[in-house]
Design an enzyme around this catalytic site. Structure first.
Site, mmCIF file in Angstrom:
data_model
loop_
_atom_site.group_PDB
_atom_site.id
_atom_site.type_symbol
_atom_site.label_atom_id
_atom_site.label_comp_id
_atom_site.label_asym_id
_atom_site.label_seq_id
_atom_site.Cartn_x
_atom_site.Cartn_y
_atom_site.Cartn_z
ATOM 1 N N ARG A 1 -16.834 -52.947 49.072
ATOM 2 C CA ARG A 1 -17.233 -52.584 50.429
ATOM 3 C C ARG A 1 -17.298 -53.802 51.358
ATOM 4 O O ARG A 1 -18.158 -53.905 52.235
ATOM 5 C CB ARG A 1 -18.593 -51.857 50.424
ATOM 6 C CG ARG A 1 -18.613 -50.569 49.610
ATOM 7 C CD ARG A 1 -17.607 -49.553 50.140
ATOM 8 N NE ARG A 1 -17.637 -48.338 49.344
ATOM 9 C CZ ARG A 1 -16.812 -48.075 48.318
ATOM 10 N NH1 ARG A 1 -15.884 -48.949 47.976
ATOM 11 N NH2 ARG A 1 -16.897 -46.952 47.650
ATOM 12 N N SER B 1 -21.529 -42.062 52.171
ATOM 13 C CA SER B 1 -22.521 -42.666 51.277
ATOM 14 C C SER B 1 -23.368 -43.661 52.063
ATOM 15 O O SER B 1 -22.836 -44.543 52.730
ATOM 16 C CB SER B 1 -21.829 -43.388 50.112
ATOM 17 O OG SER B 1 -21.099 -42.476 49.324
ATOM 18 N N GLU C 1 -24.991 -49.153 53.150
ATOM 19 C CA GLU C 1 -23.546 -49.306 53.310
ATOM 20 C C GLU C 1 -23.126 -48.990 54.735
ATOM 21 O O GLU C 1 -22.152 -49.536 55.242
ATOM 22 C CB GLU C 1 -22.856 -48.363 52.323
ATOM 23 C CG GLU C 1 -21.356 -48.431 52.289
ATOM 24 C CD GLU C 1 -20.804 -47.570 51.178
ATOM 25 O OE1 GLU C 1 -19.986 -46.679 51.474
ATOM 26 O OE2 GLU C 1 -21.185 -47.769 50.009
#
Length: 306
Positions: free
Chosen positions: A176, A226, A296
């Site tokens: 990420r 998410s 995130e």
């Protein structure tokens, strides 16, 4: 900050410019107050000129793709939001197994284009919301694959307005993360390397993964995907469920009853609702497991507390 000058300049470029546009209309979370100015940047040159103009008139600039991984403040965004689209959404073949894709193209269009030309390697991204540029920016991934496996290089506009390119190791792709997370550079184009494949097998894999998404993810509600990064040796959703937080609700924000790794907008959720819910989840997971969950999603706006 000379907003009038920026608006006039944008209009001379032929770029659409609107004032006080609710960001809730441009994020998958359906949350966010108004942006002072919302400008459409249909081409790389336009985007570069607008970024330079924002610097000249000391106006904060935020570039926006499909708004799928964002939590925007209830107070909105001070400055200019530059929406990447138009010609920056073009997709084309470029040699054997290679695709050139504008950063503003939806990831779903990119996957469909690969299928159309019998190229495999992007099936994992089918169903991930967002733009191709956003996927490169955060090295999006799913089902044991990620953009790192197919991304060869990115073209970008730097903070000084210069056009540049990063490729290979210079992309600094990890979980990420990419080099663009800290560089201040704006991705305008991606070059991807795929492999020849059988259309029937590619389609079957895409259908399989989409079915898995629909069965496990709350696609029926607005969300930002998410919320938390995967902690080492564990899964955020499993930890949150283990702590009894599935379905926990603050205002219009709820820990999804289908997948605890998602926070969904069940109606009228505010940024404040979501941030308070995130804080509660982090507190409870840490108290019960000793694990610190890191977010995130990207928080944007005047106040980080929403």
């Amino acid at each position: 900050m000379d907003y009038t000058a920026l608006k006039s300049y944008a209009e001379t470029l032929g770029c659409v410019c609107r004032e006080q546009v609710p960001m809730s209309e441009h994020t998958s979370f359906a949350i966010g107050g108004p942006a002072d100015l919302f400008l459409e940047a249909p081409h790389e040159e336009d985007l570069g000129n607008l970024l330079a103009a924002c610097r000249k008139w000391e106006i904060p600039a935020f570039t926006l793709g499909n708004g799928s991984n964002l939590l925007v403040s209830d107070d909105g965004i001070r400055g200019a939001v530059l929406h990447i689209g138009g010609g920056l959404a073009d997709i084309r073949l470029a040699g054997e197994g290679e695709i050139i894709c504008g950063a503003g193209a939806k990831l779903s269009r990119l996957c469909a284009f690969a299928l159309e030309h019998s190229l495999t390697g992007l099936e994992f991204a089918w169903g991930i919301p967002g733009s191709a540029g956003g996927a490169a920016f955060m090295n999006a991934g799913a089902y044991d694959s990620e953009m790192k496996n197919v991304l060869l290089s990115c073209r970008h506009i730097g903070p000084d307005g210069a056009v540049g390119r990063r490729e290979g190791e210079a992309l600094d792709l990890s979980y990420r993360h990419s080099a663009y997370a800290d560089s201040g550079e704006v991705i305008t184009e991606l070059r991807l390397g795929l492999r020849p494949g059988e259309p029937e097998a590619i389609r079957a894999r895409m259908d399989e993964l989409m079915a898995r998404r629909k069965s496990k993810q709350p696609l029926e509600y607005p969300s930002a995907g998410s919320v938390f990064k995967r902690p080492a040796g564990n899964y955020a959703g499993a930890l949150i469920e283990q702590c009894g937080l599935k379905g926990y609700t603050i205002g219009g924000a709820q820990v999804s009853e289908k997948h605890a790794g998602f926070i969904v907008n069940i109606g009228g959720a505010t940024c404040s609702d979501v941030r308070r819910l995130i804080a509660h989840i982090q507190e409870q997971v840490f108290l019960q497991t000793g694990i610190e969950l890191q977010t995130e999603i990207k928080a944007v706006g005047i106040k980080q507390n929403g």
